[in-house]
Design a protein around this motif. Structure first.
Motif, PDB file in Angstrom:
ATOM      1  N   PRO A  60     -23.199   0.449  38.182  1.00  0.00           N
ATOM      2  CA  PRO A  60     -23.178  -0.599  39.202  1.00  0.00           C
ATOM      3  C   PRO A  60     -21.763  -1.127  39.361  1.00  0.00           C
ATOM      4  CG  PRO A  60     -24.005  -1.469  37.149  1.00  0.00           C
ATOM      5  CD  PRO A  60     -23.822   0.018  36.945  1.00  0.00           C
ATOM      6  N   THR A 102     -37.040  -9.583  34.124  1.00  0.00           N
ATOM      7  CA  THR A 102     -37.323 -11.016  34.059  1.00  0.00           C
ATOM      8  C   THR A 102     -38.467 -11.373  35.002  1.00  0.00           C
ATOM      9  OG1 THR A 102     -35.690 -11.429  35.792  1.00  0.00           O
ATOM     10  CG2 THR A 102     -34.943 -11.635  33.511  1.00  0.00           C
ATOM     11  N   CYS A 133     -30.058  -2.297  33.288  1.00  0.00           N
ATOM     12  CA  CYS A 133     -28.875  -2.856  33.921  1.00  0.00           C
ATOM     13  C   CYS A 133     -29.279  -4.131  34.635  1.00  0.00           C
ATOM     14  CB  CYS A 133     -28.297  -1.859  34.914  1.00  0.00           C
ATOM     15  SG  CYS A 133     -26.867  -2.478  35.800  1.00  0.00           S
ATOM     16  N   SER A 134     -28.552  -5.189  34.387  1.00  0.00           N
ATOM     17  CA  SER A 134     -28.821  -6.478  35.019  1.00  0.00           C
ATOM     18  C   SER A 134     -30.269  -6.886  34.782  1.00  0.00           C
ATOM     19  CB  SER A 134     -28.485  -6.451  36.506  1.00  0.00           C
ATOM     20  OG  SER A 134     -27.134  -6.183  36.692  1.00  0.00           O
ATOM     21  N   GLU A 135     -31.059  -6.879  35.839  1.00  0.00           N
ATOM     22  CA  GLU A 135     -32.435  -7.349  35.723  1.00  0.00           C
ATOM     23  C   GLU A 135     -33.458  -6.235  35.853  1.00  0.00           C
ATOM     24  OE1 GLU A 135     -33.006 -10.469  38.543  1.00  0.00           O
ATOM     25  OE2 GLU A 135     -31.429 -11.706  37.686  1.00  0.00           O
ATOM     26  N   ALA A 190     -19.488  -7.133  38.128  1.00  0.00           N
ATOM     27  CA  ALA A 190     -20.018  -8.423  38.558  1.00  0.00           C
ATOM     28  C   ALA A 190     -18.895  -9.239  39.192  1.00  0.00           C
ATOM     29  CB  ALA A 190     -20.606  -9.166  37.361  1.00  0.00           C
ATOM     30  N   ARG A 191     -19.263 -10.319  39.836  1.00  0.00           N
ATOM     31  CA  ARG A 191     -18.237 -11.190  40.435  1.00  0.00           C
ATOM     32  C   ARG A 191     -17.217 -11.586  39.388  1.00  0.00           C
ATOM     33  NH1 ARG A 191     -21.486 -15.089  44.565  1.00  0.00           N
ATOM     34  NH2 ARG A 191     -21.873 -13.440  46.059  1.00  0.00           N
ATOM     35  N   VAL A 231     -20.676  -5.253  33.722  1.00  0.00           N
ATOM     36  CA  VAL A 231     -22.110  -5.427  33.563  1.00  0.00           C
ATOM     37  C   VAL A 231     -22.564  -4.538  32.408  1.00  0.00           C
ATOM     38  CG1 VAL A 231     -24.340  -5.111  34.689  1.00  0.00           C
ATOM     39  CG2 VAL A 231     -22.387  -5.926  36.002  1.00  0.00           C
ATOM     40  N   ASP A 232     -23.409  -5.073  31.533  1.00  0.00           N
ATOM     41  CA  ASP A 232     -23.942  -4.312  30.407  1.00  0.00           C
ATOM     42  C   ASP A 232     -24.969  -3.303  30.923  1.00  0.00           C
ATOM     43  OD1 ASP A 232     -24.567  -3.475  27.826  1.00  0.00           O
ATOM     44  OD2 ASP A 232     -26.076  -5.046  27.571  1.00  0.00           O
ATOM     45  N   VAL A 233     -24.685  -2.030  30.722  1.00  0.00           N
ATOM     46  CA  VAL A 233     -25.589  -0.958  31.129  1.00  0.00           C
ATOM     47  C   VAL A 233     -25.915  -0.146  29.887  1.00  0.00           C
ATOM     48  CG1 VAL A 233     -25.858   1.097  32.561  1.00  0.00           C
ATOM     49  CG2 VAL A 233     -24.532  -0.839  33.411  1.00  0.00           C
ATOM     50  N   ARG A 276     -38.832  -4.870  36.679  1.00  0.00           N
ATOM     51  CA  ARG A 276     -38.026  -6.092  36.542  1.00  0.00           C
ATOM     52  C   ARG A 276     -38.065  -6.556  35.084  1.00  0.00           C
ATOM     53  NH1 ARG A 276     -35.178  -8.781  39.597  1.00  0.00           N
ATOM     54  NH2 ARG A 276     -35.900  -7.782  41.483  1.00  0.00           N
TER      55      ARG A 276
END
Length: 152
Positions: A11, A150, A87-89, A14-15, A20-22, A148
């Motif tokens: 990905p 979360t 990754c992310s969510e 991030a901003r 990002v943790d993948v 998902r």
């Protein structure tokens, strides 16, 4: 056996440019009926090691079980590969078989008396999204689902 190539492209950062943790893992099994249970256990072990919540791990096992079962029953595959990515969510699950036609992978309407035929409907109910695409490098197909991490 871990697969050497990534499950999906990385990905974007991030901003603010932070990374990002993948997490990725993959394995390959022979296309035998015993592979379904083996795949469920491999997925469970990997997701536990990543600290994924138990309920999500069980849902991932259901998805992998359905995808592996379909690959064993409905294709002439010799090997089936599985890739996991957190990754992310999202948890992304990909199962790659040696089947050819991507249009064949679709939920069917099982009759009340049918003992099978509801697996992809279950996947559709638990996944954020799912689909199928051609795997041109391996001359097969990839069935994938995203779960998902979360609760919304």
């Amino acid at each position: 056996m871990a697969l050497s190539r990534p499950a999906i492209p990385l990905p974007p950062p991030a901003r603010g440019g932070s990374v990002v943790d993948v997490r990725r893992e993959g394995f390959e099994l022979p296309a035998h009926a015993t592979a379904v249970a083996a795949a469920r256990e491999r997925v469970w072990g990997q997701l536990c090691s990543w600290g994924v919540p138990e309920d999500l791990g069980r849902t991932a096992q259901l998805v992998v079980s359905e995808f592996f079962t379909n690959a064993v029953v409905h294709t002439d595959s010799c090997r089936i590969r599985c890739r996991l990515q957190v990754c992310s969510e999202l948890l992304r699950i990909e199962v790659c078989d040696e089947g050819g036609d991507c249009s064949e992978v679709a939920p069917r309407q099982a009759a009340a008396e049918d003992v099978d035929g509801r697996g992809l409907q279950l996947v559709g109910a638990v996944a954020e999204r799912w689909g199928v695409r051609a795997d041109v490098q391996q001359q097969g197909r990839v069935v994938w689902a995203e779960l998902r991490l979360t609760v919304r």
